[in-house]
Write an enzyme that holds these catalytic residues in place. Structure first.
Site, PDB file in Angstrom:
ATOM      1  N   LEU A   1      53.705  54.997  67.230  1.00 41.56           N
ATOM      2  CA  LEU A   1      52.882  53.576  67.458  1.00 41.56           C
ATOM      3  C   LEU A   1      52.723  53.098  65.893  1.00 41.56           C
ATOM      4  O   LEU A   1      52.140  53.858  65.241  1.00 41.56           O
ATOM      5  CB  LEU A   1      51.847  53.588  68.309  1.00 41.56           C
ATOM      6  CG  LEU A   1      51.704  53.694  69.657  1.00 41.56           C
ATOM      7  CD1 LEU A   1      50.590  53.974  70.315  1.00 41.56           C
ATOM      8  CD2 LEU A   1      52.289  52.335  70.243  1.00 41.56           C
ATOM      9  N   SER A   2      52.807  51.997  65.531  1.00 41.36           N
ATOM     10  CA  SER A   2      52.746  51.203  64.284  1.00 41.36           C
ATOM     11  C   SER A   2      50.994  50.872  64.206  1.00 41.36           C
ATOM     12  O   SER A   2      50.486  50.840  65.628  1.00 41.36           O
ATOM     13  CB  SER A   2      53.211  50.289  63.799  1.00 41.36           C
ATOM     14  OG  SER A   2      54.873  50.592  63.785  1.00 41.36           O
ATOM     15  N   ALA A   3      50.635  50.786  63.110  1.00 33.05           N
ATOM     16  CA  ALA A   3      49.144  50.566  62.678  1.00 33.05           C
ATOM     17  C   ALA A   3      49.029  49.052  63.813  1.00 33.05           C
ATOM     18  O   ALA A   3      49.678  48.100  63.608  1.00 33.05           O
ATOM     19  CB  ALA A   3      48.542  50.340  61.467  1.00 33.05           C
TER      20      ALA A   3
ATOM     21  N   ARG B   1      45.216  49.843  73.900  1.00 30.49           N
ATOM     22  CA  ARG B   1      46.142  50.703  72.952  1.00 30.49           C
ATOM     23  C   ARG B   1      46.182  52.268  73.271  1.00 30.49           C
ATOM     24  O   ARG B   1      46.921  52.747  73.318  1.00 30.49           O
ATOM     25  CB  ARG B   1      45.681  50.384  71.793  1.00 30.49           C
ATOM     26  CG  ARG B   1      46.424  50.933  70.661  1.00 30.49           C
ATOM     27  CD  ARG B   1      46.108  50.626  69.447  1.00 30.49           C
ATOM     28  NE  ARG B   1      46.657  51.660  68.121  1.00 30.49           N
ATOM     29  CZ  ARG B   1      47.640  51.453  67.887  1.00 30.49           C
ATOM     30  NH1 ARG B   1      48.503  50.690  67.784  1.00 30.49           N
ATOM     31  NH2 ARG B   1      48.087  52.381  66.578  1.00 30.49           N
TER      32      ARG B   1
END
Length: 445
Positions: A98-100, A73
């Site tokens: 970016l989402s969680a 990530r």
């Protein structure tokens, strides 16, 4: 009496509500935390993050786990923000977003991906999710994305190119490379083709729900934030649907399209669907053949499963920090000792079984033979344990020395990366250099 009955009913309905929230994918203890991420503990690296997601039951399938482990990530963060990559939090810098991780894992699980499907990512962003999806779809899938901001598409292609050229994980999968186009996803023509799987990474209002549904084939799955709930919609027929609420989320809403100078909405064509050329099919076939041969060779040499398993085991325990090459040997020796002890236990149990009177003499001889073998094996096991203990002492001394060197130099000592056997075999083929580069997916700009 009435007061007691009222309290009982309130407690009972609260229990039903909490139970329903749990079955939808989130426990009431962290429902509010899930809205902005942060429901999962931070990890030291990507493997730690995935372990935490598994422990919290956000990642539930092996296929999704392998895809998450294959892509670091942090590689999708700007360098100055990499320290925050393994926290379960969303990240935004300008148009890059970016989402969680807990959101992405729920999305991947809900999409129910498998090879050969077509996928459309509305708001594809950095390409992190699209790349993970491509690892599962395989070379004969379709992987398309639409992103509002052209600079984010450039960023996504940079990250995709870096993943293909530098990541060893890329060579462990059959990959469906994503294609991105710039535009507003609400400007897709209604007569456009439909997809097996669709994900929208922005908040969808109720008036746009039917628009999103029409992007699906029959049997397809749509996952999107709908009115503050991550929602899974399955198209079961021409005009029939099944809807399931997964968890509470908070997404920025879809940006409404702007009309052109003539007052008409802009038309955003989807990425083109192109049939594979014979050259690409040959590349897929050659790489698959070399990969299968490599995996079989590795499996035989290690005596266990294929190299398709990505980044598991020692990295999970944090052994990647100061030199796993030594600790791998120590763990392996301990496992061998455990297997020897387990074998001894099995022999002892077998020797203690009752025998028939007619076979008493033969059984006694067999027990004596087993006893002698057990003693010899026990002696060997003791010697093995003593050797392992001696090696442990050496390893501990080496690790202490490495830690001291790290403190003195201020640099983290890391082991040399494993050799990528697939790439080594391709480079060793008697082929022209440009053809080798083509097989490695290296592309001249």
């Amino acid at each position: 009496m009435c007061l007691c009955l009222t309290l009982f009913l309130l407690g009972f309905f609260s229990y039903l509500r909490n139970k329903r929230q749990y079955t939808e994918g989130t426990s009431p203890a962290h429902t509010s935390a899930v809205r902005m991420g942060g429901a999962v503990s931070a990890g030291e690296d990507n493997d730690d993050l995935i372990d935490n997601l598994k422990e919290a039951y956000y990642i539930r399938s092996d296929l999704v786990e392998k895809a998450f482990r294959a892509i670091d990530r942090a590689d999708y963060y700007l360098d100055e923000y990499r320290d925050n990559a393994y926290k379960d939090l969303a990240w935004r810098h300008g148009n890059i977003h970016l989402s969680a991780p807990c959101i992405y894992s729920e999305v991947m699980e809900a999409l129910d991906l498998h090879p050969g499907l077509s996928f459309l990512n509305l708001g594809s962003g950095t390409g992190y999710l699209s790349t993970m999806v491509g690892l599962i779809l395989g070379p004969f899938g379709v992987n398309h994305g639409i992103e509002l901001h052209a600079d984010v598409i450039d960023y996504a292609y940079q990250k995709l190119d870096s993943f293909i050229k530098t990541s060893d994980s890329f060579d462990k999968f059959e990959f469906c490379e994503p294609s991105f186009v710039a535009g507003n996803c609400l400007d897709i023509p209604l007569e456009s083709r439909q997809y097996d799987r669709v994900y929208c990474g922005a908040g969808v209002q109720k008036e746009h729900e039917d628009y999103m549904r029409n992007l699906l084939k029959i049997g397809g799955i749509l996952v999107m934030p709908l009115e503050e709930k991550l929602t899974k919609i399955t198209r079961t027929g021409t005009s029939t649907w099944e809807t399931k609420k997964i968890l509470s989320v908070s997404f920025a809403p879809l940006v409404l399209p702007k009309h052109g100078p003539n007052g008409k909405p802009k038309i955003v064509p989807l990425p083109r669907y192109e049939v594979r050329t014979l050259q690409e099919l040959a590349r897929i076939c050659i790489r698959h053949t070399l990969r299968v041969t490599t995996d079989e060779k590795e499996s035989q040499s290690r005596g266990r499963g294929s190299s398709f398993s990505v980044g598991r085991g020692l990295a999970v325990a944090g052994l990647h920090k100061y030199g796993p090459r030594f600790k791998r040997r120590r763990v392996h020796r301990r496992q061998c000792s455990i297997q020897v002890v387990a074998t001894l236990d099995g022999n002892n149990n077998q020797g203690g079984r009752a025998v028939d009177e007619e076979e008493a003499t033969a059984g006694e001889r067999e027990r004596r033979r087993q006893t002698r073998g057990t003693r010899r094996a026990a002696k060997t096991a003791e010697e093995e344990q003593e050797a392992a203990a001696a090696e442990d002492e050496v390893v501990d001394e080496e690790e202490e020395q490495e830690e001291e060197e790290e403190k003195e130099t201020g640099e983290l000592l890391r082991p040399q990366p494993a050799v990528n056997l697939l790439r080594e075999r391709i480079l060793g083929l008697p082929l022209p250099e440009p053809l080798k580069m083509y097989l490695l997916f290296y592309r001249e700009k």
